[in-house]
Motif scaffolding. Structure first.
Motif, PDB file in Angstrom:
ATOM      1  N   ALA A  72       0.865  -1.159   0.048  1.00 42.44           N
ATOM      2  CA  ALA A  72       0.007   0.135   0.063  1.00 42.44           C
ATOM      3  C   ALA A  72       0.621   1.168  -0.002  1.00 42.44           C
ATOM      4  O   ALA A  72       0.613   2.349  -0.855  1.00 42.44           O
ATOM      5  CB  ALA A  72      -1.066   0.067   1.364  1.00 42.44           C
ATOM      6  N   GLN A  73       1.985   1.307   0.873  1.00 43.78           N
ATOM      7  CA  GLN A  73       2.846   2.410   0.754  1.00 43.78           C
ATOM      8  C   GLN A  73       3.467   2.692  -0.610  1.00 43.78           C
ATOM      9  O   GLN A  73       3.940   3.566  -1.188  1.00 43.78           O
ATOM     10  CB  GLN A  73       3.818   2.381   1.791  1.00 43.78           C
ATOM     11  N   ARG A  74       3.857   1.370  -1.215  1.00 49.75           N
ATOM     12  CA  ARG A  74       4.330   1.602  -2.565  1.00 49.75           C
ATOM     13  C   ARG A  74       3.593   2.242  -3.815  1.00 49.75           C
ATOM     14  O   ARG A  74       3.798   3.119  -4.461  1.00 49.75           O
ATOM     15  CB  ARG A  74       4.842   0.314  -3.112  1.00 49.75           C
ATOM     16  N   ARG A  75       2.317   1.802  -3.537  1.00 54.24           N
ATOM     17  CA  ARG A  75       1.209   2.059  -4.328  1.00 54.24           C
ATOM     18  C   ARG A  75       1.145   3.615  -4.374  1.00 54.24           C
ATOM     19  O   ARG A  75       0.854   4.241  -5.195  1.00 54.24           O
ATOM     20  CB  ARG A  75      -0.160   1.562  -4.139  1.00 54.24           C
ATOM     21  N   ALA A  76       1.228   3.954  -3.013  1.00 62.49           N
ATOM     22  CA  ALA A  76       0.924   5.427  -2.511  1.00 62.49           C
ATOM     23  C   ALA A  76       1.974   6.342  -3.234  1.00 62.49           C
ATOM     24  O   ALA A  76       1.689   7.593  -3.975  1.00 62.49           O
ATOM     25  CB  ALA A  76       0.745   5.990  -1.001  1.00 62.49           C
ATOM     26  N   CYS A  77       3.158   5.949  -3.200  1.00 58.22           N
ATOM     27  CA  CYS A  77       4.329   6.626  -3.885  1.00 58.22           C
ATOM     28  C   CYS A  77       4.072   6.709  -5.553  1.00 58.22           C
ATOM     29  O   CYS A  77       4.194   7.735  -5.954  1.00 58.22           O
ATOM     30  CB  CYS A  77       5.649   5.878  -3.712  1.00 58.22           C
ATOM     31  N   MET A  78       3.963   5.695  -5.931  1.00 60.18           N
ATOM     32  CA  MET A  78       3.510   5.573  -7.457  1.00 60.18           C
ATOM     33  C   MET A  78       2.191   6.517  -7.915  1.00 60.18           C
ATOM     34  O   MET A  78       2.547   7.022  -8.974  1.00 60.18           O
ATOM     35  CB  MET A  78       3.334   4.247  -7.821  1.00 60.18           C
ATOM     36  N   LEU A  79       1.146   6.329  -7.106  1.00 59.96           N
ATOM     37  CA  LEU A  79       0.045   7.177  -7.522  1.00 59.96           C
ATOM     38  C   LEU A  79       0.387   8.500  -7.261  1.00 59.96           C
ATOM     39  O   LEU A  79      -0.072   9.508  -8.216  1.00 59.96           O
ATOM     40  CB  LEU A  79      -1.197   6.888  -6.751  1.00 59.96           C
ATOM     41  N   LYS A  80       1.166   9.120  -6.383  1.00 60.11           N
ATOM     42  CA  LYS A  80       1.408  10.579  -6.106  1.00 60.11           C
ATOM     43  C   LYS A  80       2.303  10.810  -7.245  1.00 60.11           C
ATOM     44  O   LYS A  80       2.375  11.966  -7.704  1.00 60.11           O
ATOM     45  CB  LYS A  80       2.331  10.529  -5.023  1.00 60.11           C
ATOM     46  N   PHE A  81       3.224   9.962  -7.719  1.00 60.28           N
ATOM     47  CA  PHE A  81       4.174  10.260  -8.902  1.00 60.28           C
ATOM     48  C   PHE A  81       3.288  10.626  -9.887  1.00 60.28           C
ATOM     49  O   PHE A  81       3.649  11.626 -10.583  1.00 60.28           O
ATOM     50  CB  PHE A  81       5.181   9.255  -8.921  1.00 60.28           C
ATOM     51  N   ARG A 120      -0.348   4.427 -13.027  1.00 68.54           N
ATOM     52  CA  ARG A 120      -1.240   3.885 -12.116  1.00 68.54           C
ATOM     53  C   ARG A 120      -1.753   2.657 -12.298  1.00 68.54           C
ATOM     54  O   ARG A 120      -2.337   1.750 -11.572  1.00 68.54           O
ATOM     55  CB  ARG A 120      -2.632   5.184 -12.638  1.00 68.54           C
ATOM     56  N   TYR A 121      -1.688   2.272 -13.623  1.00 74.56           N
ATOM     57  CA  TYR A 121      -1.892   0.753 -13.742  1.00 74.56           C
ATOM     58  C   TYR A 121      -0.988  -0.203 -12.766  1.00 74.56           C
ATOM     59  O   TYR A 121      -1.604  -1.142 -11.943  1.00 74.56           O
ATOM     60  CB  TYR A 121      -1.901   0.333 -15.262  1.00 74.56           C
ATOM     61  N   TYR A 122       0.264   0.027 -12.995  1.00 74.56           N
ATOM     62  CA  TYR A 122       1.039  -0.904 -12.167  1.00 74.56           C
ATOM     63  C   TYR A 122       1.174  -0.676 -10.637  1.00 74.56           C
ATOM     64  O   TYR A 122       1.254  -1.571  -9.779  1.00 74.56           O
ATOM     65  CB  TYR A 122       2.591  -0.532 -12.676  1.00 74.56           C
ATOM     66  N   ALA A 123       0.578   0.676 -10.091  1.00 73.69           N
ATOM     67  CA  ALA A 123       0.350   1.099  -8.616  1.00 73.69           C
ATOM     68  C   ALA A 123      -0.845   0.019  -8.232  1.00 73.69           C
ATOM     69  O   ALA A 123      -0.448  -0.880  -7.066  1.00 73.69           O
ATOM     70  CB  ALA A 123      -0.133   2.384  -8.656  1.00 73.69           C
ATOM     71  N   GLY A 124      -1.872  -0.295  -9.063  1.00 71.56           N
ATOM     72  CA  GLY A 124      -2.631  -1.214  -8.755  1.00 71.56           C
ATOM     73  C   GLY A 124      -2.327  -2.737  -8.535  1.00 71.56           C
ATOM     74  O   GLY A 124      -2.872  -3.512  -7.939  1.00 71.56           O
ATOM     75  N   TRP A 125      -1.140  -2.983  -9.092  1.00 68.88           N
ATOM     76  CA  TRP A 125      -0.648  -4.243  -9.029  1.00 68.88           C
ATOM     77  C   TRP A 125       0.232  -4.539  -7.586  1.00 68.88           C
ATOM     78  O   TRP A 125       0.648  -5.812  -7.592  1.00 68.88           O
ATOM     79  CB  TRP A 125       0.349  -4.662 -10.158  1.00 68.88           C
TER      80      TRP A 125
END
Ligand code: NAD
Length: 490
Positions: A72-81, A120-125
């Protein structure tokens, strides 16, 4: 904004979340291909010791900070980016456009929008990378895990750098890897500006790093003993060098996205206007696109009508050429640099000896690397303009009579990246798409990368896949765990 006035932007290497001087005094200079004037900024070029420094930082981040981040933390960084890239899209597009000549509007609407979608797609993975488990048999219970690889690297060509940043870095960090990215020496500034955005998005130091440089820096990455995987987008020659360096060092995993000579096969039963629109997509980025359908195969009854339609569309585009790519109303720009311009002009000279010139065939204006969109028809099938990748606005049109002949012509290439089939017969579309030797086929449209389907080539167009789950799994290795249980005997 006009060429000449520039917002401030970084020029150093991005290592450990900081812009730092390179250890080497080498600097990259680039010329604006629109007006042939040098851009008054130099980018630092990484040496082998800069590559070592980035790898050391990535190794630490991989084992410590990034490993400690939950999915979830990794996803948050990716979405913010992704959000930050959208916020800064115009500035990023200007920095990319200046040295490459790719107009800002298509850069924003296509490259940057696609990159954002891919992040965003890979953030979901991040929390969906599962494995397998098998029921106990003979006392052994089995699990297969998809584990990250460690430090990964990417090397890219200049023609669509932002897209490659999505394709390579996003799946790698989603899977838990750290990444070092080297853009082309022809397009150093846009990528570098992303460094600050990675830091602002919350990526810990060392997780994503950016090293500018030329072939020397690329070779240092490809041959590094502590890099587990490299994904290369570029020429066939560069890809072979990367493959060889990977083999000679630590046998790192290699993905190669190389050149193409992609065919568009237009059957007489095609919807003509639609086929014309699709085939003219070839001129996007002045033909400097790996999947561009540079060979058009037209069924004989349609040949005259279709080539006349192509000619007038190409001449219409030609009439718009010559404007500043930073102007938001501009869609078509110059060729990236003098070397590429000269290479394309030399193929045009060969074409004039080995085919019939339908339109174009010369530069436009005497300032800037503009080449008129060019069509050759009825070429000698052995001509280099038929066989070799030109990577510019030069299309070759051949004719065919039967479906079998079309397939044979389409497959008569060392490359196998993409193809298009234009027909209103669905049986034929399915038959031909299966017979074509390439990594992707589009029916009644140009083949464009989609976020959730595999992208890549066969034959000399490369190996491995990017995008979709296929691109994600390239950044993992399957590990089997066999657990022997004490099963009671019945
Ligand atoms: P190139 O091979 O000259 O350079 C690509 C990158 O490789 C650059 O970053 C360069 O610095 C680096 N490089 C060059 N030699 C190297 C070496 N020995 N070791 C390591 N790195 C090295 O290609 P280019 O002219 O920048 O790009 C055009 C080519 O890229 C065309 O052939 C085009 O079809 C291909 N391309 C393929 C795809 C794809 O997805 N299949 C996409 C875009 C471009």
């Amino acid at each position: 904004m006009a060429s000449g006035t520039l917002p401030p932007f970084p020029t150093k290497l991005f290592i450990n979340n900081q812009y730092v001087d390179s250890a080497s005094p080498v600097r990259l200079t680039v010329v604006n291909p629109y007006n042939e004037t040098p851009i008054p900024y130099e980018a630092h070029a990484a040496s082998a010791s800069d590559v070592d420094a980035a790898v050391a930082a990535a190794k630490t981040a991989y084992k410590t900070s990034w490993a400690s981040f939950s999915p979830a933390q990794r996803r948050a960084c990716m979405l913010k980016f992704a959000d930050l890239v959208e916020r800064d899209a115009e500035r990023l597009a200007i920095l990319e456009s200046l040295p490459t000549g790719k107009p800002v509007t298509p850069t924003m609407q296509f490259d940057i929008a696609h990159m954002v979608e891919v992040w965003r797609y890979y953030a979901g993975w991040t929390d969906k990378i599962s494995g397998e488990s098998y029921p106990e048999s003979n006392g052994v219970y089995k699990i297969v895990r998809h584990e990250p690889l460690g430090v990964c690297a990417g090397i890219a060509s200049w023609n669509a750098t932002f897209m490659y940043i999505g394709w390579k870095i996003a799946p790698a960090v989603a899977a838990g890897n750290c990444f070092i990215f080297k853009p082309s020496e022809k397009s150093p500034f846009g990528t570098l500006a992303l460094g600050a955005l990675f830091a602002e998005a919350g990526f810990p130091p060392g997780v994503v790093q950016i090293l500018n440089g030329g072939a020397e820096a690329g070779a240092a990455l490809a041959g590094h003993m502590d890099i587990a995987k490299i994904s290369f987008t570029g020429s066939l020659g560069g890809g072979k060098a990367v493959q060889e360096a990977a083999t000679k060092s630590n046998l790192k995993k290699v993905t190669l996205e190389l050149g193409g000579k992609s065919p568009a096969v237009v059957f007489a039963d095609a919807e003509v206007e639609r086929a014309l629109g699709g085939v003219c997509g070839f001129l996007f980025n002045s033909g400097q696109v790996c999947v561009a359908t540079s060979r058009v195969l037209v069924q004989k009854p349609l040949f005259e009508k279709f080539t006349q339609g192509l000619k007038s569309a190409f001449e219409q585009t030609s009439s718009t050429l010559g404007a500043d790519p930073l102007d938001k109303n501009v869609s078509y720009g110059p060729i990236v640099d003098k070397a590429q311009f000269d290479k394309i002009m030399s193929y045009i000279a060969i074409g004039k000896q080995t085919a019939t010139l339908l339109t174009g065939g010369e530069r436009k204006g005497d300032k800037g690397f503009f080449i008129k969109p060019t069509i050759f028809v009825n070429p000698d099938p052995e001509s280099p303009i038929v066989k070799e990748e030109i990577f510019g606005p030069v299309m070759v049109v051949q004719t065919f009579e039967t479906e079998e002949e079309a397939i044979a012509l389409a497959n008569a290439s060392v490359y196998g990246l993409a193809a298009s089939v234009y027909t209103s017969n669905i049986d034929r579309a399915l038959r031909v798409s299966s017979a074509l030797e390439c990594g992707g086929v589009a029916v009644n449209s140009p083949f464009l990368p989609q976020v959730n389907t595999a992208f890549g080539g066969i034959k000399a167009s490369g190996k491995g896949r990017e995008l979709g789950i296929y691109g994600l799994l390239e950044y993992t290795e399957a590990k089997s765990v066999h657990i022997t249980l004490d099963v009671p005997k019945l």
